[in-house]
Enzyme design. Structure first.
Site, mmCIF file in Angstrom:
data_model
loop_
_atom_site.group_PDB
_atom_site.id
_atom_site.type_symbol
_atom_site.label_atom_id
_atom_site.label_comp_id
_atom_site.label_asym_id
_atom_site.label_seq_id
_atom_site.Cartn_x
_atom_site.Cartn_y
_atom_site.Cartn_z
ATOM 1 N N ILE A 285 0.840 -1.194 0.000
ATOM 2 C CA ILE A 285 0.000 0.000 0.000
ATOM 3 C C ILE A 285 0.873 1.240 0.000
ATOM 4 C CG2 ILE A 285 -1.900 -1.171 1.191
ATOM 5 C CD1 ILE A 285 -1.143 0.445 3.720
ATOM 6 N N SER A 286 0.326 2.335 -0.499
ATOM 7 C CA SER A 286 1.006 3.627 -0.532
ATOM 8 C C SER A 286 2.301 3.504 -1.347
ATOM 9 C CB SER A 286 1.245 4.124 0.902
ATOM 10 O OG SER A 286 1.662 5.468 0.914
ATOM 11 N N ASN A 287 3.437 3.866 -0.776
ATOM 12 C CA ASN A 287 4.685 3.670 -1.514
ATOM 13 C C ASN A 287 4.924 2.199 -1.810
ATOM 14 O OD1 ASN A 287 5.155 6.387 -1.478
ATOM 15 N ND2 ASN A 287 6.901 6.328 -0.103
ATOM 16 N N GLY A 310 -2.545 -1.223 -3.175
ATOM 17 C CA GLY A 310 -3.484 -0.335 -2.507
ATOM 18 C C GLY A 310 -2.954 1.085 -2.462
#
Length: 653
Positions: A285-287, A310
């Site tokens: 998720i994210s980075n 994500g």
């Protein structure tokens, strides 16, 4: 929620931040023909190998024995000796910190009841340093092998930490899904992490998380000799001089290679473990979401079975990169959020400048046009709001962006990433800058003393106890864990001046008059250097053989989908990739903040949808179930005082 409680919440939250079997269909569908691993010799790529066991009454792989109740305790697990914690103590505290930094574990939030698992999972951990070709610094890789791993049903879940977190930064994402299913889980900190280096004391973080000297030979991050003259604190994401984001995909690939090598050692009688006989699913998720999408580009040999990303920080040609919209938000968002029809929560930037002062400053700099210059604060807020809307920010994204204003994320992210993209060394703590091509760029980081909330922080040397806890407590991007960010300020400058200079590095347009032609030329060189670094992070077409599911909350105020996942999906589909796109209403970027009363009735967690996407991808690989299609998920936030229910989430079946 008033501004003052939100400021307090921001201070408390700073630490938080700033069935998976090898499928018989694998050969039948021709996705992964038999091939040897490209890195079967651990010594060719990996160093500082360690192995630990995590079983018994007070330990396990998933929570270090803490369980849900232990993770909910608001204070971190204590060290017997604050200045000299043991590796086991550091690991337990790192797991506590990373769980709390990613998941909503608050009572009523539904974790462990409606979604997610905190089951006790005994097993072994194998860790090492890995280095991508050409890099100055290694990244950490770690593989958790549960005792329930079945060599006849071979599976690996590979992941990358969210944000700039340490190697356990995706435990709540990949570990919570894969370990209870008997999969080995491979992690990478993707060249960032919490291996801070104390430039004053000449001390860094060893392979086991303890503090050590360069001569120990096992530091996870040893800055350039020139950097070690600066004083203060260096951290890998900003100061490795590697621009780690450019190598995110290779970091993930090396972590998966380390998993196969690890399984060979853990189960020698069942070796070899190869891409052909072991299922590999990547998730983040994210980075970390951006990293697994970048890994999907690596198609020289078939190695990935599926990807779930994500809220990914991913940049494609024609879209807005993180640095562009971060520096815009840093300047305009505090003002835009004062636009009353927007209905955003109150904002109180922790920089000491009020939201109104942001309106005045950006107006004086000509960013909002002549009409705003003649108007009052309300007119200026409307102008800032309209400018951001015209540049792609939705109302939902702007409202959630108040979190990033109050938690000082825009400034922290901009300072870290400009250093990484330009491969700059840290500044010195008195605010002086480096060479002639580095104006207003080199930020300093240091432990600090602050007499009161209103008083300015004063840099000082770190204590032994502070230094000892960085590896377990930090988020990988200061401020946080006792480390403060100091801008390259001069007496005539303000924090807004610095943000404006950072913005100039993207736009190429001078916000304020430049004192001399020499400095104008220097700024132009710096812009070219930073833009080159950003271009190195651009994603390309993924392997068309790999099914990909992208999941993104439509209220994400940190990584807006319009700038990241939406253009990525469009690019990948145009190239013929297998991509499904789940867009979720009433979901913002930070599950960990949903325990705050102002957020619990407004937003829902992202993690249930990531787990559901993993379940559906796994069913596709196991039983040939059709891949999940595009979905706009209409959710229903819970009422005040009520716990989360399955019907609130409306998870696709």
């Amino acid at each position: 929620m008033s501004a003052q409680p939100l400021r307090i919440a921001a201070a408390c939250a700073a630490v938080l931040l700033l069935a998976c079997a090898a499928s018989p269909q694998a050969s039948a569908r021709g996705a992964k023909p038999a091939a040897a691993n490209s890195a079967k010799d651990p010594d060719s790529m990996f160093s500082q190998l360690r192995q630990t066991e995590h079983r018994g009454e007070g330990d396990d792989l998933l929570t270090a024995g803490l369980g849900l109740e232990g993770l909910r305790v608001p204070t971190p697990p204590a060290f017997a000796d604050a200045a000299h914690p043991t590796p086991a103590e550091l690991r337990r505290r790192a797991l506590w910190s990373n769980w709390r930094g990613i998941a909503d574990l608050a009572p009523g939030g539904g974790y462990g009841e409606i979604y997610g698992s905190l089951a006790k999972v005994p097993g072994r951990e194998f860790s090492a340093f890995a280095t991508v070709p050409g890099a100055k610094q290694p990244h950490r890789v770690l593989v958790q092998v549960p005792d329930g791993f079945d060599p006849k049903q071979r599976c690996v879940v590979v992941t990358a930490s969210s944000g700039s977190r340490g190697v356990y930064g995706s435990i709540a994402v990949a570990g919570a899904w894969g370990l209870p299913k008997g999969c080995a889980v491979a992690y990478t900190d993707k060249g960032a992490g919490t291996d801070y280096f104390d430039l004053d004391a000449g001390l860094g973080v060893r392979a086991d998380g303890t503090v050590g000297k360069p001569e120990d030979g096992d530091l996870a991050f040893l800055p350039d000799a020139a950097a070690r003259k600066a004083g203060g604190i260096a951290f890998k994401h900003a100061h490795s001089q590697d621009n780690p984001e450019a190598d995110w995909g290779r970091h993930v690939h090396q972590a998966a290679q380390f998993a196969l090598n690890t399984l060979d050692r853990a189960f020698p009688e069942q070796a070899p473990f190869t891409w052909a006989n072991t299922r590999v699913i990547a998730v983040g998720i994210s980075n970390g979401g951006g990293a697994v999408l970048r890994a999907a580009e690596l198609a020289d040999e078939p190695w990935l079975d599926a990807v779930v990303a994500g809220e990914p920080n991913v940049y494609v040609e024609g879209a807005r990169p993180l640095y562009d919209y971060t520096t815009q938000a840093a300047l305009l968002m505090p003002c835009a959020l004062l636009h009353k029809p927007l209905g955003a929560m109150p904002v109180a930037p922790p920089s000491g400048d009020s939201a109104q002062s942001f309106c005045d400053s950006v107006t004086d700099a000509g960013m909002l046009g002549d009409a705003a210059r003649k108007g009052d604060t309300a007119a200026r807020a409307q102008a800032a709001y309209e400018r951001m809307r015209a540049d792609g920010w939705s109302d939902a994204v702007l409202r959630a962006g108040a979190l990033s204003v109050n938690f000082d994320l825009w400034r922290a992210v901009a300072a870290t990433y400009v250093s990484a993209y330009g491969r700059y060394l840290p500044g010195v703590r008195d605010g002086a800058v480096g060479g002639p091509d580095e104006p207003w760029i080199r930020f300093a980081y240091s432990a600090a003393t602050q007499a009161s909330v209103a008083a300015p922080a004063v840099p000082r040397a770190a204590s032994e106890a502070e230094r000892a806890a960085w590896w377990s407590d930090a988020s990988g991007i200061p401020p946080g864990a006792g480390v403060q960010l100091f801008g390259p300020l001069k007496p005539a400058d303000s924090s807004l001046d610095v943000l404006a200079r950072l913005r100039e590095l993207w736009t190429g347009q001078f916000t304020y008059p430049v004192p001399s032609m020499d400095k104008a030329y220097a700024l132009k060189l710096a812009q070219q250097r930073v833009r080159q670094g950003i271009e190195q992070t651009r994603a390309s077409v993924p392997d068309k053989r790999v099914p990909i599911v992208v999941v993104h909350g439509l209220d994400d105020g940190l990584i807006p989908p319009a700038f990241s996942s939406a253009p990525y999906v469009a690019m990948a589909r145009k190239a013929g990739a297998q991509v499904s796109y789940w867009q979720v209403r009433n979901v913002q970027h930070f599950d960990a903040f949903l325990g705050l009363p102002a957020l619990s009735t407004r937003y829902l967690p992202l993690l249930p949808y990531v787990y559901a996407a993993l379940d559906q991808v796994n069913a596709h690989l196991d039983r040939g179930k059709p891949l999940p299609g595009d979905t706009l998920i209409e959710t229903a936030p819970r009422a005040q005082g009520q716990g989360l229910k399955a019907e609130n989430l409306a998870i696709p079946k």
